[in-house]
Write an enzyme that holds these catalytic residues in place. Structure first.
Site: not given
Ligand code: PLP
Length: 356
Positions: A192, A168, A102
Site C-alpha cells: 500500500k 498491524d 483483518w
Molecule cells: C490491514 C491488513 N492486514 C493484513 C493484510 C494481509 O496482507 P498480505 O496479503 O500481504 O498477506 C492486508 C491485506 O490487504 C491488510 O490490508
C-alpha cells in the site's frame, strides 16, 4: 498511454516518479549493464539497498535505536502466525481487539498458538479509549490500526499496562506521524504505502527478541533476520529495490509530516462530499474513519455499476468495494495524488446531480 487514477486497496498505485525511474533503470542499473533483478543479493550494490531502506524507514518514522527493522517475506498474513511464534516465549495468552476482517483473521491465525482473549469487538467504530480491560498474563496485545476493508482507523494507540502492543499497520504506515515507542512490534505489508507486494516490514523492540519457538523457520526468526540485514535467504530483490525508491520519493516529498497533511486533505475532501449529501453514505463513526480507505454506498445500490462504469470512463479505476461487501471504496494511499482525489470528488458531485 495515459495513466488512470487508481484507487485499488492493494496492491495499489505507486508514485509515478518511482515507476519512471524503475523503467529508466530497468535494463542497466547503476551502470552494471544488468538489471537490479539479475545481480547477486550478496553483492555490495544490492546490500546497499537493504541497509539504506532500513535507514530511510528509521529516519522517516523516527524509530528509536532500540528497535530493529526487518524485511520479511510471506505478506502480513504470514506475520499473523510468525508473531506468536517469535514473541510468546513460554506464555500462552494474547489479548486481541476485533475491529473487522483483518484483526479477525489475525486472531484466528494466532489462536493456533495461544489462547485469545477478545478485549472488544467493534464494527464501523472503535472501542472507547480507556475502556479495555487487559489481561495481566498476556504475552502481547494485538490490533489492526487501519481496517482496509471497512475503513476503520484508530485515532489512539492501544496500550496495556501489562504487555507490549503488536499492531498491524499494513494499510496506514508512513501515512501519518506516530510514536513508535508506544509499540512492541509494528508490522506492515508493503503493497500500500511502501512498495510492491512481497515484503512485510517488521519493526520490533529489541527486548522482545530471543524468545522464538524452536519450531520457528529461520527465515521468519526475527532475531536471526535482524542480525543478517534480513538476508538469511534471498530476498525478493526487485521489490526491495522498489521499496528503496518509494522511501526516497517520500523523503523528497518532505517526509511523513508533509504527506500526512496531504492525506488529511484528500480524505476530508471525500468525506465532505459524502456528508453533505443524502445520496452517498459511509457507515463509520466519525472518529474511526480511515484516512486511507473510504468505503461508501449510494442510496440506490442499482446505481453502483453505473457509477463504477462511468468513473472508469473518467479515468478513475478500481473503486469497487471489497468483493464480499459491495458498494464502493476509494483507497487513497500516499502514492495517489491530490489531483486524483479532486477528479473523483468532481465526478461524485456530477454523478449525484445527474442521478440524485
Ligand atoms: C490491514 C491488513 N492486514 C493484513 C493484510 C494481509 O496482507 P498480505 O496479503 O500481504 O498477506 C492486508 C491485506 O490487504 C491488510 O490490508
Amino acid at each position: 498511454m495515459e495513466r488512470n487514477y487508481n484507487f485499488c486497496a492493494g496492491p495499489s498505485t505507486l508514485p509515478e516518479a518511482v515507476l519512471k525511474q524503475a523503467q529508466a533503470e530497468f535494463l542497466n542499473w547503476h551502470g552494471l549493464g544488468a538489471s537490479v533483478m539479475e545481480i547477486s543479493h550478496r553483492s555490495k550494490d544490492f546490500e546497499a539497498i537493504m541497509v539504506q531502506s532500513e535507514q530511510k524507514i528509521r529516519s522517516l518514522l523516527n524509530i528509536p535505536e532500540n528497535y530493529k527493522i526487518i524485511f520479511q517475506q510471506g505478506g502480513a498474513y504470514a506475520q499473523f502466525s510468525m508473531i506468536p511464534l517469535n514473541l510468546l516465549g513460554n506464555q500462552t495468552k494474547v489479548d486481541a481487539i476485533d475491529t473487522g476482517n483483518w484483526s479477525n483473521k489475525a486472531m484466528k491465525a494466532m489462536a493456533k498458538y495461544a489462547e485469545i482473549n477478545v478485549l472488544a469487538t467493534a464494527k464501523d467504530t472503535l472501542p472507547e479509549e480507556g475502556s479495555l480491560k487487559f489481561s495481566k498474563d498476556a504475552a502481547f496485545v494485538h490490533y489492526c490500526d487501519n481496517e482496509t476493508i471497512s475503513g476503520v482507523e484508530f485515532d489512539y494507540a492501544v496500550q496495556s499496562e501489562y504487555a507490549p502492543t503488536v499492531v498491524d499497520m499494513s494499510s496506514n504506515i508512513l501515512s501519518r506521524e506516530f510514536d513508535v515507542s508506544k509499540f512492541g512490534l509494528i508490522y506492515a505489508g508493503a503493497q500500500k504505502n511502501i512498495g510492491p507486494s512481497g515484503i512485510t516490514v517488521v519493526i520490533v523492540r529489541e527486548d522482545l527478541l530471543g524468545k522464538a519457538n524452536p519450531m520457528t523457520p529461520d527465515v521468519f526468526n526475527y532475531e536471526l533476520q535482524s542480525k543478517n540485514i534480513s538476508m538469511v535467504n534471498t530476498p525478493p530483490t526487485f521489490s526491495m529495490y522498489m521499496i528503496d525508491l518509494v522511501l526516497t520519493w517520500l523523503q523528497n516529498q518532505g517526509g511523513v509530516s508533509a504527506i500526512e497533511k496531504i492525506n488529511n486533505e484528500k480524505a476530508a475532501m471525500i468525506y465532505n462530499i459524502i456528508d453533505s449529501s443524502d445520496f452517498y453514505r459511509n457507515p463509520v463513526t466519525k472518529n474511526a474513519r480511515s484516512r486511507m480507505n473510504i468505503p461508501f454506498t449510494i442510496v440506490n445500490p442499482e446505481l453502483d455499476p453505473i457509477f463504477l462504469a462511468q468513473a472508469k470512463e473518467h479515468g478513475l479505476i478500481n473503486l469497487e468495494g471489497y468483493r464480499a461487501v459491495g458498494g464502493m471504496r476509494a483507497s487513497i494511499y500516499n502514492g495517489l495524488p491530490l489531483e486524483g482525489v479532486k477528479v473523483l470528488c468532481e465526478f461524485m458531485s456530477d454523478f449525484e446531480k445527474k442521478y440524485g
